[in-house]
Scaffold this active site. Structure first.
Site, PDB file in Angstrom:
ATOM      1  N   GLU A 190       0.659  -1.248  -0.124  1.00 55.92           N
ATOM      2  CA  GLU A 190       0.020   0.039   0.057  1.00 55.92           C
ATOM      3  C   GLU A 190       0.794   1.326  -0.157  1.00 55.92           C
ATOM      4  O   GLU A 190       0.713   2.216   0.638  1.00 55.92           O
ATOM      5  CB  GLU A 190      -0.980   0.166   1.122  1.00 55.92           C
ATOM      6  CG  GLU A 190      -2.054  -1.205   1.027  1.00 55.92           C
ATOM      7  CD  GLU A 190      -2.981  -1.067   2.278  1.00 55.92           C
ATOM      8  OE1 GLU A 190      -2.722  -0.502   3.422  1.00 55.92           O
ATOM      9  OE2 GLU A 190      -3.821  -1.802   2.207  1.00 55.92           O
ATOM     10  N   GLU A 208      -4.509  -8.673  -0.503  1.00 51.49           N
ATOM     11  CA  GLU A 208      -5.047  -8.695   1.096  1.00 51.49           C
ATOM     12  C   GLU A 208      -6.430  -8.275   0.742  1.00 51.49           C
ATOM     13  O   GLU A 208      -6.967  -7.297   0.202  1.00 51.49           O
ATOM     14  CB  GLU A 208      -4.323  -7.220   1.735  1.00 51.49           C
ATOM     15  CG  GLU A 208      -4.840  -6.954   3.182  1.00 51.49           C
ATOM     16  CD  GLU A 208      -3.837  -5.866   3.707  1.00 51.49           C
ATOM     17  OE1 GLU A 208      -2.893  -5.811   3.573  1.00 51.49           O
ATOM     18  OE2 GLU A 208      -4.623  -4.971   4.430  1.00 51.49           O
TER      19      GLU A 208
END
Length: 780
Positions: A389, A475
């Protein structure tokens, strides 16, 4: 003399706080605390809302600490000191001379200390600075929290992480084993391959060089896989004038892997879905200093769920954890960073605080190269991740940074692909750039179902816009929640905390998409295990896992087990102790892989329910089904009944497609707490440092666990062991982790005991008003 490597974990001295002059050899340390490493001082503290670490750091203290160790010079011409991990910003001195500064707390480093040794007493000093807080989005721990090693070696030897084993060509008949060996000087080389029993399969000798590249052949190889994690050993011997001067053993597996944009992931040419979980590096009451036996217990629980893949979130793990994945048969994503240059905001702080950013330009090349060089021989690792991220995914030049990091991985290991976990691919703002996604070998997708209509369509956008790219779910949310807690009402604007009977819907929806489409290589669910940090007061830990910090399964665990395993299973919830709710309708939920389930309440049938996934289609000819048709009652991956509550027994009967009973499970109304039960995972231990996990239960007079019990329990250990952690898995319990007294949660707690040498020890439990329990353990 070949190299000798010994543990350097014993006999350290520790002082919390900064100590002026403690790097000097003559500094008085007689009153410092004596301990062994690995050691995490943060987990020894108290939870406090005002600690600078905040909720991301589990409200635990950080700060600065010093370690010192006295030792004698070894016999080898060269002495090497290796730290597997120090968190973080550590400085190392030997006899008052500064040897090194190392920033990144998740990667180890080696020092040649030969020139700084002296006869007699040598003093090693390590200063660890974790004072700049908050610096992480999860609990890091503080200190020398991984193993330390001391090696005696020769001048000419295998370089640090200098052996690379790969298997470029694999078939049932034979396998090519390619060996690249980098030495510290020119020397002859002998390579030997041993099977799992230590039997020599082949041996070759090679003339002198400093960099060697050779290929050996193994006939009829036993292939490494998730169900058969068979390991070989490569023995690398360095020779000068025919004499062995260095020897290194490298475990490896013979296997092939490939990712395909249309067909997904293959191992040994067998299509395999990555049924994965993400994990952090702490272990609840033990913090970041985690004995291997604790990880082994946790991973075996995940394996029984049907999990076959683990993402090391969001940093390189301890080396022994990867060894364990090799032995147990997990497929691993090894991840380098959670931040590049741009530092992420930490919880409860409006401004950007601390992180990896200030070190990125200077350290990132070396840190990611070190990760790959250290870990590339692990059969379990199937893909590298250059970050999680990362905000640069949305910047104009972020793809150039990704290109550089990915190129380093390819240089150090050309056999594996790279990804990055991208969370903004379809975000309404700051979305991931096209250039960034095209740069990646594999597009890693975080939360594909987060934004707008994509909540329904999932990977359709990625598949349409990037048909030639490999797609992997890196994820996505699991079911989470606190073990044993069952809310009947929505939590308002806490959109992630739905009632127990509906919180699985999103996870099931994504799970069906992932399993149904071959082009989706798999998914890593967030998370496999609850972890310290990423919390809000008065909670100390995240409850996103399918098992809690004690490794006790939650209800969500059984959803994945129902989809990822074939052995017939049933799991009913909630508990059936709802005094005061008589007559109120309660949803009873069942996760199962049986074809149908019939529910009985106090002997009365509540009906047969069924789901089918994947749904059976016709085969052969119109109207023909290969197996008996099932009358489905839902398109979910669970079945449910609305049951007016009455005390008693609720029983589920699972049947196959032909009506045969496969198994039964029941929940019942349990009586008042009456006694304690202590269940160790073993009663025979292996010498000093072994781990015994002791499950603590509060039961009624019939021996059934009381699901609402929160009795306070005291643990006493007498003899050759000590209590190193006591936990109940509940995020809101702020009792310090090293105290011997704690409440159980939903009737359970876990005591972790470590042996200290000696022939026996006894663990005893006591609680006011309850019958106690004890168990004795003996050395093998």
């Amino acid at each position: 003399m070949a190299r000798t490597t010994e543990s350097f974990n014993q006999g350290w001295k520790f002082q919390l706080g900064d100590c002026a002059g403690a790097q000097n050899a003559g500094y008085p340390d007689n009153d410092w605390r004596c301990l062994d490493v690995p050691h995490d001082w943060s987990i020894e503290g108290e939870f406090d809302k005002d600690h600078p670490s905040g909720g991301d750091g589990a409200y635990l203290p950080a700060g600065t600490g010093w370690y010192r160790k006295h030792f004698n010079k070894g016999a080898g011409p060269v002495t090497l000191l290796e730290f597997d991990g120090v968190f973080q910003n550590c400085d190392v001195w030997l006899n008052g001379e500064h040897l090194a500064h190392h920033n990144y707390g998740y990667m180890g480093f080696e020092l040649d200390i030969t020139a700084h040794l002296r006869d007699g007493d040598n003093v090693l000093a390590v200063r660890v600075d974790n004072a700049a807080q908050p610096n992480s989005r999860w609990y890091t721990g503080s200190g020398i929290y991984r193993n330390v090693w001391l090696t005696q070696a020769q001048e000419t030897r295998v370089a640090h992480w200098g052996v690379f084993v790969s298997t470029p060509h694999v078939s049932p008949e034979s396998a090519d084993v390619k060996v690249q060996a980098e030495l510290t000087g020119r020397a002859e080389l002998a390579l030997t391959i041993l099977d799992k029993d230590g039997t020599e399969l082949c041996r070759q000798a090679y003339p002198a060089a400093q960099k060697h590249i050779h290929t050996l052949r193994v006939d009829n190889p036993a292939l490494w896989g998730v169900d058969s994690p068979i390991l070989y050993t490569l023995r690398t011997q360095v020779l000068l004038d025919g004499a062995v001067v260095d020897e290194v053993d490298t475990p490896f597996g013979i296997r092939s892997i490939r990712f395909d944009a249309d067909d997904g992931f293959f191992i040994n040419d067998v299509h395999t879905k990555l049924n994965g979980v993400c994990i952090h590096h702490d272990a609840g009451s033990l913090g970041a200093a985690v004995p291997l036996a604790v990880w082994e217990r946790r991973l075996k629980v995940l394996k029984e769920m049907g999990c076959n893949a683990i993402r090391m979130s969001h940093n390189p793990p301890a080396p022994e954890l990867l060894d364990l994945c090799d032995r147990l048969g997990f497929l691993v994503m090894d991840e380098a960073f959670d931040e590049w240059l741009i530092i992420k905001r930490k919880s409860e702080h409006d401004a950007v605080t601390y992180g990896y950013g200030p070190y990125f330009d200077e350290d990132s090349d070396g840190d990611i190269a070190a990760m790959v060089r250290r870990d590339r021989n692990h059969a379990s690792i199937v893909i590298w991740s250059i970050g999680n991220e990362i905000p640069e995914q949305a910047t104009p030049h972020g793809h150039l940074m990704a290109r550089r990091l990915q190129a380093i991985c390819h240089i150090e290991d050309p056999t594996r692909l790279c990804t990055m976990a991208c969370d903004n691919i379809k975000a309404d703002s700051n979305s991931t750039t096209d250039a960034f996604l095209r740069e990646l070998d594999v597009i890693g997708v975080n939360y594909v179902n987060r934004w707008g209509i994509h909540t329904e369509t999932g990977y359709a956008w990625e598949r349409h816009h990037y048909p030639d790219k490999i797609l992997l779910g890196t994820e996505h949310s699991s079911i989470g929640g606190v073990r044993g807690e069952y809310s009947l009402k929505s939590s308002g604007n806490r959109w992630w905390a739905a009632p127990y009977y509906s919180r699985m819907i999103r996870a099931e929806h994504l799970l069906k998409q992932t399993m149904a489409h071959d082009f989706i290589c798999g998914d890593f669910m967030w998370t496999g295990i609850d972890y310290l940090g990423e919390s809000r007061w008065p909670n100390k830990n995240s409850a996103s896992g399918v098992i809690d910090m004690c490794a006790f399964p939650k209800d969500g665990y059984y959803l994945y087990q129902s989809q990822w395993t074939k052995t017939p299973m049933l799991h009913l919830f909630p508990h059936w102790n709802w005094q005061g709710h008589e007559g109120e309708v309660l949803p009873v939920i069942c996760y199962t892989n049986c074809a149908t389930v019939e529910l009985f309440v106090n002997g009365r049938s509540m009906g047969v329910k069924a789901y089918e996934f994947p749904m059976q289609g016709m085969s052969g000819q119109y109207g023909n089904f290969a197996q008996p048709h099932i009358a489905m009652t839902t398109s979910d991956l669970h079945v449910s009944w609305d049951v007016p509550y009455e005390p008693g027994v609720v029983k589920a009967v699972g049947r196959d497609r032909y009506g045969n009973v496969l198994l039964e499970q029941q929940i019942k109304t349990v009586g008042a707490p009456a006694a304690l039960v202590l269940e160790p995972d073993k009663t025979r231990y292996r010498g000093n440092g072994d781990i015994v996990h002791c499950t603590i239960k509060v039961v009624d007079e019939n021996g059934d666990v009381c699901p609402l019990a929160d009795n306070e329990v005291t643990v006493t250990v007498d003899g050759a062991a000590r209590l190193i952690g006591l936990d109940n898995g509940h995020p809101g319990d702020l009792t310090p982790m090293k105290t011997p007294t704690r409440k159980v949660s939903a009737g359970l707690a876990l005591a972790i005991v470590q042996t200290t040498g000696g022939d026996a020890f006894t663990v005893s439990l006591s609680s006011p008003g309850l019958a106690g329990a004890s168990v004795q353990c003996h050395i093998q």
